[in-house]
Each structure stands twice: as structure tokens, then as C-alpha cells.
Design a protein around this motif. Sequence first.
Motif, PDB file in Angstrom:
ATOM      1  N   VAL A 125       0.868  -1.190   0.000  1.00 35.95           N
ATOM      2  CA  VAL A 125       0.000   0.000   0.000  1.00 35.95           C
ATOM      3  C   VAL A 125       0.899   1.233   0.000  1.00 35.95           C
ATOM      4  O   VAL A 125       1.909   1.279   0.711  1.00 35.95           O
ATOM      5  CB  VAL A 125      -0.926   0.010   1.245  1.00 35.95           C
ATOM      6  CG1 VAL A 125      -1.582   1.372   1.423  1.00 35.95           C
ATOM      7  CG2 VAL A 125      -1.993  -1.075   1.133  1.00 35.95           C
ATOM      8  N   VAL A 126       0.541   2.214  -0.830  1.00 33.85           N
ATOM      9  CA  VAL A 126       1.231   3.513  -0.802  1.00 33.85           C
ATOM     10  C   VAL A 126       0.181   4.546  -0.409  1.00 33.85           C
ATOM     11  O   VAL A 126      -0.888   4.593  -1.022  1.00 33.85           O
ATOM     12  CB  VAL A 126       1.813   3.864  -2.193  1.00 33.85           C
ATOM     13  CG1 VAL A 126       2.362   5.291  -2.196  1.00 33.85           C
ATOM     14  CG2 VAL A 126       2.906   2.882  -2.587  1.00 33.85           C
ATOM     15  N   ALA A 127       0.447   5.331   0.624  1.00 31.95           N
ATOM     16  CA  ALA A 127      -0.541   6.332   1.077  1.00 31.95           C
ATOM     17  C   ALA A 127       0.069   7.728   0.997  1.00 31.95           C
ATOM     18  O   ALA A 127       1.163   7.965   1.522  1.00 31.95           O
ATOM     19  CB  ALA A 127      -0.973   6.031   2.504  1.00 31.95           C
ATOM     20  N   ILE A 128      -0.641   8.628   0.324  1.00 30.47           N
ATOM     21  CA  ILE A 128      -0.144  10.002   0.176  1.00 30.47           C
ATOM     22  C   ILE A 128      -1.299  10.975   0.358  1.00 30.47           C
ATOM     23  O   ILE A 128      -2.308  10.915  -0.357  1.00 30.47           O
ATOM     24  CB  ILE A 128       0.479  10.238  -1.215  1.00 30.47           C
ATOM     25  CG1 ILE A 128       1.540   9.173  -1.517  1.00 30.47           C
ATOM     26  CG2 ILE A 128       1.069  11.642  -1.298  1.00 30.47           C
ATOM     27  CD1 ILE A 128       2.247   9.353  -2.831  1.00 30.47           C
ATOM     28  N   GLY A 129      -1.153  11.876   1.324  1.00 32.51           N
ATOM     29  CA  GLY A 129      -2.221  12.846   1.558  1.00 32.51           C
ATOM     30  C   GLY A 129      -1.998  13.549   2.880  1.00 32.51           C
ATOM     31  O   GLY A 129      -0.873  13.593   3.399  1.00 32.51           O
ATOM     32  N   PRO A 130      -3.070  14.081   3.472  1.00 26.12           N
ATOM     33  CA  PRO A 130      -2.932  14.738   4.771  1.00 26.12           C
ATOM     34  C   PRO A 130      -2.383  13.777   5.830  1.00 26.12           C
ATOM     35  O   PRO A 130      -2.641  12.561   5.768  1.00 26.12           O
ATOM     36  CB  PRO A 130      -4.375  15.143   5.111  1.00 26.12           C
ATOM     37  CG  PRO A 130      -5.118  15.089   3.824  1.00 26.12           C
ATOM     38  CD  PRO A 130      -4.439  14.079   2.960  1.00 26.12           C
ATOM     39  N   LEU A 131      -1.639  14.333   6.777  1.00 30.56           N
ATOM     40  CA  LEU A 131      -0.975  13.516   7.801  1.00 30.56           C
ATOM     41  C   LEU A 131      -1.933  12.564   8.546  1.00 30.56           C
ATOM     42  O   LEU A 131      -1.623  11.377   8.704  1.00 30.56           O
ATOM     43  CB  LEU A 131      -0.262  14.445   8.782  1.00 30.56           C
ATOM     44  CG  LEU A 131       1.146  14.071   9.202  1.00 30.56           C
ATOM     45  CD1 LEU A 131       2.017  13.674   8.040  1.00 30.56           C
ATOM     46  CD2 LEU A 131       1.756  15.202   9.996  1.00 30.56           C
ATOM     47  N   PRO A 132      -3.110  13.038   9.007  1.00 29.20           N
ATOM     48  CA  PRO A 132      -3.990  12.121   9.743  1.00 29.20           C
ATOM     49  C   PRO A 132      -4.434  10.933   8.891  1.00 29.20           C
ATOM     50  O   PRO A 132      -4.572   9.813   9.386  1.00 29.20           O
ATOM     51  CB  PRO A 132      -5.208  12.996  10.094  1.00 29.20           C
ATOM     52  CG  PRO A 132      -4.733  14.402   9.966  1.00 29.20           C
ATOM     53  CD  PRO A 132      -3.658  14.414   8.938  1.00 29.20           C
ATOM     54  N   MET A 133      -4.624  11.176   7.582  1.00 28.03           N
ATOM     55  CA  MET A 133      -5.022  10.085   6.685  1.00 28.03           C
ATOM     56  C   MET A 133      -3.877   9.068   6.539  1.00 28.03           C
ATOM     57  O   MET A 133      -4.094   7.856   6.629  1.00 28.03           O
ATOM     58  CB  MET A 133      -5.415  10.699   5.323  1.00 28.03           C
ATOM     59  CG  MET A 133      -5.711   9.727   4.233  1.00 28.03           C
ATOM     60  SD  MET A 133      -4.190   9.302   3.383  1.00 28.03           S
ATOM     61  CE  MET A 133      -4.710   9.194   1.756  1.00 28.03           C
ATOM     62  N   MET A 134      -2.649   9.567   6.375  1.00 25.73           N
ATOM     63  CA  MET A 134      -1.519   8.634   6.226  1.00 25.73           C
ATOM     64  C   MET A 134      -1.296   7.856   7.526  1.00 25.73           C
ATOM     65  O   MET A 134      -0.959   6.670   7.498  1.00 25.73           O
ATOM     66  CB  MET A 134      -0.253   9.391   5.823  1.00 25.73           C
ATOM     67  CG  MET A 134      -0.333   9.949   4.418  1.00 25.73           C
ATOM     68  SD  MET A 134       1.264  10.450   3.759  1.00 25.73           S
ATOM     69  CE  MET A 134       1.560  11.951   4.673  1.00 25.73           C
ATOM     70  N   ALA A 135      -1.504   8.530   8.661  1.00 20.00           N
ATOM     71  CA  ALA A 135      -1.342   7.848   9.948  1.00 20.00           C
ATOM     72  C   ALA A 135      -2.401   6.753  10.096  1.00 20.00           C
ATOM     73  O   ALA A 135      -2.104   5.632  10.541  1.00 20.00           O
ATOM     74  CB  ALA A 135      -1.449   8.859  11.085  1.00 20.00           C
ATOM     75  N   ALA A 136      -3.640   7.056   9.672  1.00 20.11           N
ATOM     76  CA  ALA A 136      -4.732   6.072   9.806  1.00 20.11           C
ATOM     77  C   ALA A 136      -4.477   4.853   8.910  1.00 20.11           C
ATOM     78  O   ALA A 136      -4.650   3.704   9.342  1.00 20.11           O
ATOM     79  CB  ALA A 136      -6.067   6.727   9.430  1.00 20.11           C
ATOM     80  N   VAL A 137      -4.022   5.102   7.672  1.00 19.29           N
ATOM     81  CA  VAL A 137      -3.742   3.976   6.760  1.00 19.29           C
ATOM     82  C   VAL A 137      -2.559   3.158   7.295  1.00 19.29           C
ATOM     83  O   VAL A 137      -2.565   1.920   7.222  1.00 19.29           O
ATOM     84  CB  VAL A 137      -3.476   4.485   5.315  1.00 19.29           C
ATOM     85  CG1 VAL A 137      -3.036   3.344   4.408  1.00 19.29           C
ATOM     86  CG2 VAL A 137      -4.715   5.169   4.741  1.00 19.29           C
ATOM     87  N   SER A 138      -1.569   3.844   7.839  1.00 22.44           N
ATOM     88  CA  SER A 138      -0.411   3.119   8.392  1.00 22.44           C
ATOM     89  C   SER A 138      -0.840   2.225   9.559  1.00 22.44           C
ATOM     90  O   SER A 138      -0.421   1.060   9.647  1.00 22.44           O
ATOM     91  CB  SER A 138       0.666   4.102   8.869  1.00 22.44           C
ATOM     92  OG  SER A 138       1.162   4.815   7.778  1.00 22.44           O
ATOM     93  N   ASN A 139      -1.703   2.750  10.448  1.00 21.09           N
ATOM     94  CA  ASN A 139      -2.195   1.933  11.574  1.00 21.09           C
ATOM     95  C   ASN A 139      -2.976   0.735  11.076  1.00 21.09           C
ATOM     96  O   ASN A 139      -2.802  -0.392  11.548  1.00 21.09           O
ATOM     97  CB  ASN A 139      -3.110   2.765  12.477  1.00 21.09           C
ATOM     98  CG  ASN A 139      -2.305   3.717  13.338  1.00 21.09           C
ATOM     99  OD1 ASN A 139      -1.119   3.487  13.557  1.00 21.09           O
ATOM    100  ND2 ASN A 139      -2.940   4.794  13.782  1.00 21.09           N
ATOM    101  N   GLN A 140      -3.854   0.999  10.103  1.00 24.34           N
ATOM    102  CA  GLN A 140      -4.710  -0.077   9.577  1.00 24.34           C
ATOM    103  C   GLN A 140      -3.865  -1.192   8.938  1.00 24.34           C
ATOM    104  O   GLN A 140      -4.062  -2.380   9.213  1.00 24.34           O
ATOM    105  CB  GLN A 140      -5.647   0.527   8.521  1.00 24.34           C
ATOM    106  CG  GLN A 140      -6.666  -0.446   7.946  1.00 24.34           C
ATOM    107  CD  GLN A 140      -7.480   0.212   6.820  1.00 24.34           C
ATOM    108  OE1 GLN A 140      -7.040   1.189   6.214  1.00 24.34           O
ATOM    109  NE2 GLN A 140      -8.659  -0.314   6.551  1.00 24.34           N
ATOM    110  N   THR A 141      -2.890  -0.803   8.089  1.00 20.72           N
ATOM    111  CA  THR A 141      -2.086  -1.815   7.390  1.00 20.72           C
ATOM    112  C   THR A 141      -1.143  -2.537   8.348  1.00 20.72           C
ATOM    113  O   THR A 141      -0.823  -3.705   8.128  1.00 20.72           O
ATOM    114  CB  THR A 141      -1.276  -1.169   6.243  1.00 20.72           C
ATOM    115  OG1 THR A 141      -0.595  -0.023   6.758  1.00 20.72           O
ATOM    116  CG2 THR A 141      -2.170  -0.761   5.089  1.00 20.72           C
ATOM    117  N   LYS A 142      -0.726  -1.831   9.407  1.00 20.53           N
ATOM    118  CA  LYS A 142       0.153  -2.481  10.394  1.00 20.53           C
ATOM    119  C   LYS A 142      -0.597  -3.654  11.047  1.00 20.53           C
ATOM    120  O   LYS A 142      -0.074  -4.750  11.189  1.00 20.53           O
ATOM    121  CB  LYS A 142       0.587  -1.461  11.450  1.00 20.53           C
ATOM    122  CG  LYS A 142       1.729  -1.945  12.298  1.00 20.53           C
ATOM    123  CD  LYS A 142       2.246  -0.824  13.172  1.00 20.53           C
ATOM    124  CE  LYS A 142       3.458  -1.283  13.938  1.00 20.53           C
ATOM    125  NZ  LYS A 142       4.041  -0.215  14.731  1.00 20.53           N
TER     126      LYS A 142
END
Length: 284
Positions: A184-201
Motif C-alpha cells: 500500500v502507498v498512502a499520500i495525503g494529509p498527515l492524519p489520513m496517512m497515519a490512519a492507513v499506516s495503523n490499519q495496514t500495520k
Amino acid sequence: MYKIIKAEFIATGVKSFKIEAPLIAKKREAGQFIMLRVHDRGERIPITIADSNPEEGWIQIIVQSIGKTSMHLNTLETGDALHDLVGPLGRPTHVDNWGTLVCISGGVGTAEALPIASAGRKAGNKVYSIIGARNKDLLIAEKEMSLVTDGVFVSTDDGSYGRKGLVTDVLNDMMKDGLVPNMVVAIGPLPMMAAVSNQTKLLDIPCMVSLNAIMVDGTGMCGACRATVDGKTVFVCVDGPEFDGHKVDFKELGTRQRMYKKQEAESTKCYLERMADEAAKGGN
Ligand SMILES: Cc1cc2nc3c(=O)[nH]c(=O)nc-3n(C[C@H](O)[C@H](O)[C@H](O)COP(=O)(O)OP(=O)(O)OC[C@H]3O[C@@H](n4cnc5c(N)ncnc54)[C@H](O)[C@@H]3O)c2cc1C
Ligand code: FES
């Protein structure tokens, strides 16, 4: 001076520019950015190279008006010029044949995700895109994304287009339907990238994020873009901008991003007042 070959709004407050820059067009790779100045007393800001054409000698950038410099930039038209720009800067995206790549983007991050999706497909991946926006008017590059991917899914916060909800809801839906990403590659506002990172982790899926730290020189010398990744200090402009999302200290980065909020608000207010004055004088 760098001539603007074409300038056009592609969504509310979001403008696309094709800029004459033959040397950068030849060298640039997915994930890299430029530092530009609108005029000789202006600040330098980092903007991702969304596309380029080495034969015709241009690069494309896509800019969202959020403060003084981006607002000023977005007043420029076809035939105008930027005072200066340097690039390509930053490390190119590491693209592999992972299998299935899902690019998740929010806001103007979709412009930054485009070259990565395209490079991912060229490397042999099945590529899907999830684009999130607050509402339909703020959605950009859906058509361009559909040309370089195997499918585009859209979510809006208010449900005005696509699925109502967040990009993380769409990723959940996808996975329920049996589409499990290998990357997964996530690019956008910080809260969105943090949420995707938590979810994929939690799902044990690797996740790369492109960090939008405040940059001043873009060459690793000033330290403005310092971030912590895996407990170590990095400079986003030269060590990134892409990092393993599971290892980024998003809380610290958020605090650093908000450091100049007061000055940014004052500077935007002054700029808007000056513009209003000039418009009033012009109207007399
Ligand atoms: C590697 C990278 C690539 C980027 N690519 C794009 C892009 O393709 N399109 C796009 O619209 N935006 C992009 N940005 C964000 C863009 O640089 C900021 O929106 C811009 O600098 C805001 O300046 P301003 O004066 O308009 O707003 P301000 O009111 O000064 O600031 C608003 C917010 O923008 C951010 N910001 C401000 N100054 C800087 C700076 N010097 N460096 C980084 N962020 C800053 C901060 O979060 C700040 O709170 C990118 C940022 C980075 C780090
Ligand atoms: S912007 Fe100065 S070190 Fe990165």
C-alpha cells in the motif's frame, strides 16, 4: 525564469501547470519533487512532479491553494513564469513487482500518487487506486488515475460522490471482496496517512507514505524537514520523501507541521487583504 506553457484549474482551488524545464523533465523519476519560488522575495515551497515529457521538455505540477504562496502561485496563468525552481529533489520511489499495489490518496496527494501508480503498473503490478476527498468538488485526477490503474475507488466524507466514508473504509470493503494488497502507498494529509499506516500495520501489509514535512532548502542542510522514523532522525528532503509508514512518528511530525500556524495565518491574511485592496483600486 521558468515559462508556464499551460495553466488550468482542475478542481476548486487546485491548478495544474505545465512548466518548461527540459533538464528536469529528462532526469526526474516517480516520487521526486521540485522547490520553487513564485517571485524573487518569495519563500521556496516543495511541489511533487506529477508528470513530465522529456521529448517536449516540460514538467507538470498540481497545486492546491492553502496559504499565501500556493494562493499566489495559483493566480499565475499560461504564458507567465516562475522566478526559479530546482530539482528533481528527493529519492525516487522504490518500485518493485509486489503483485497487487493499492495507492491510497487524499486531496492533492492524488497528484503525487499518479506517477507512483503509473511506475507500479510498468513494473508489472496490478494497481488499484483509492481516492478520498471531503466532497465531490475537491476530487482531482480520477480520470488520469483510471488510465494508469486497474480500478479506481472513490470515497467522500459527505457522500456527494463514491462511497460515503473514509479511504480506510474503502480498503476494508476491498479486502472483504477478496482484493488483498501486497503493498500500500498512502499520500495525503498527515492524519489520513497515519490512519492507513495503523490499519495496514494491524493487517500486516507493508505501507509506504510520502511525508509532507515543512521544507526550506530541500537539500539536507537546514534541518527544517527533520522527522523520526524507526527511532532515528531523518531529513525528509534527502532521505525521503517516502518512508515505511509503520515506523514514522506521526505525532511528532504533526507537531512540527503546526509550528508556524500563527505566522502562516497572518501571512495569508495580509496577502488576501492586499489582493482585496488591489482589486478595489482596479475597480475604481
Ligand atoms: C515533498 C513534498 C511534496 C509536496 N507536493 C505538493 C504538491 O504536489 N501539491 C501541493 O499542492 N502541495 C504539495 N506539498 C505541500 C506544499 O509544499 C504546501 O502546501 C505549501 O508549501 C504551502 O505553502 P503556503 O504558503 O501556500 O501555505 P502556508 O499557509 O504557509 O502553510 C499551510 C501549510 O502548508 C504546509 N507548509 C507550509 N510551508 C511549507 C513548506 N515550506 N514546505 C512544506 N510544507 C509547507 C504546512 O503544513 C502548513 O501548515 C508538498 C510538500 C512536500 C513536503
Ligand atoms: S528542507 Fe532543509 S534539510 Fe530538508
